[in-house]
Design an enzyme around this catalytic site. Sequence first.
Site, mmCIF file in Angstrom:
data_model
loop_
_atom_site.group_PDB
_atom_site.id
_atom_site.type_symbol
_atom_site.label_atom_id
_atom_site.label_comp_id
_atom_site.label_asym_id
_atom_site.label_seq_id
_atom_site.Cartn_x
_atom_site.Cartn_y
_atom_site.Cartn_z
ATOM 1 N N SER A 63 5.468 -9.382 1.017
ATOM 2 C CA SER A 63 6.394 -10.471 1.362
ATOM 3 C C SER A 63 5.927 -11.260 2.575
ATOM 4 O O SER A 63 5.194 -10.750 3.424
ATOM 5 C CB SER A 63 7.786 -9.909 1.676
ATOM 6 O OG SER A 63 8.287 -9.193 0.598
HETATM 7 N N1 SAH Z 1 7.329 -3.804 0.271
HETATM 8 C C1 SAH Z 1 6.007 -4.154 -0.225
HETATM 9 C C2 SAH Z 1 5.989 -5.340 -1.167
HETATM 10 C C3 SAH Z 1 6.711 -5.052 -2.410
HETATM 11 S S1 SAH Z 1 6.207 -5.957 -3.839
HETATM 12 C C4 SAH Z 1 5.041 -4.386 0.910
HETATM 13 O O1 SAH Z 1 5.426 -4.295 2.086
HETATM 14 O O2 SAH Z 1 3.871 -4.634 0.611
HETATM 15 C C5 SAH Z 1 7.289 -5.104 -4.924
HETATM 16 C C6 SAH Z 1 6.794 -3.742 -5.354
HETATM 17 O O3 SAH Z 1 7.831 -3.138 -6.104
HETATM 18 C C7 SAH Z 1 5.586 -3.810 -6.288
HETATM 19 O O4 SAH Z 1 4.550 -3.037 -5.756
HETATM 20 C C8 SAH Z 1 6.112 -3.237 -7.600
HETATM 21 O O5 SAH Z 1 5.152 -2.489 -8.314
HETATM 22 C C9 SAH Z 1 7.256 -2.359 -7.124
HETATM 23 N N2 SAH Z 1 8.276 -2.034 -8.121
HETATM 24 C C10 SAH Z 1 8.725 -2.791 -9.155
HETATM 25 N N3 SAH Z 1 9.685 -2.133 -9.836
HETATM 26 C C11 SAH Z 1 9.847 -0.924 -9.217
HETATM 27 C C12 SAH Z 1 10.667 0.222 -9.454
HETATM 28 N N4 SAH Z 1 11.531 0.265 -10.465
HETATM 29 N N5 SAH Z 1 10.552 1.264 -8.609
HETATM 30 C C13 SAH Z 1 9.676 1.255 -7.571
HETATM 31 N N6 SAH Z 1 8.847 0.212 -7.313
HETATM 32 C C14 SAH Z 1 8.948 -0.869 -8.115
#
Ligand code: SAH
Length: 212
Positions: A63
């Site tokens: 993000s």
């Molecule tokens: N917080 C992260 C960015 C998140 S991007 C950072 O600091 O880099 C969103 C992430 O959520 C992705 O890696 C994606 O694979 C994950 N995601 C999507 N659906 C999910 C689920 N049901 N459970 C856990 N992770 C999930």
Amino acid sequence: MAQNFEILSNKMVEEQLKTRDIKSDAVFEAMNNVQRHLFVSKKLQNYAYSDSPLPIGMGQTISQPYIVAFMTEQLELAPGMKVLEIGTGSGYQAAILAYLGCEVYTIELLKELAAEAKKNLAAHNFNAKVKHGNGYMGWSEEAPFDAIIVTAAPDYIPEKLIEQLKDGGKMIIPVGEVHSVQLLKLITKKGEKVIEKNLLPVRFVPMVDKTI
Ligand code: SAH
């Protein structure tokens, strides 16, 4: 940290956070000291402190710094709090939470990203427990949590996450349809009541509901 990145990180806090509505000194300090360039690929490191999200592989993104700071500040965290993150991604948000002294648990759906983040967090001495799993289930063995931060967007608020929140606990979560603008919501659990406050329009990758 290399001089160059230190300057960029300082500038990021001054220009992207202080000029907007972020107020917490603890958040400024965490954002200034956690080296964001360590959480993106080598070829994107020079863009790590820019005012935008960045790709982290497998179609996912880290993000924008402002959004990380905003979500963190809204949770009103204190050292020792138990915090669950859904969507580990690069591990950057988890590192910010760990820097603030929280006990961090983070779940990532994609195995490769979970493994990479786990390795990277440990290599830089950030204390966070990373699990490969489906965030819709939460982390029942470690519940309840003082705070939950969801960094992928579901189109409804997952019931299990509300259940795993302490009484008085807060959850920040973007909610909305895939590929549309979502609403960032702050949820506060008060006894049987769940209080919902709409904060900001945002755009996150979808929270995928999949058995792994
Ligand atoms: N917080 C992260 C960015 C998140 S991007 C950072 O600091 O880099 C969103 C992430 O959520 C992705 O890696 C994606 O694979 C994950 N995601 C999507 N659906 C999910 C689920 N049901 N459970 C856990 N992770 C999930």
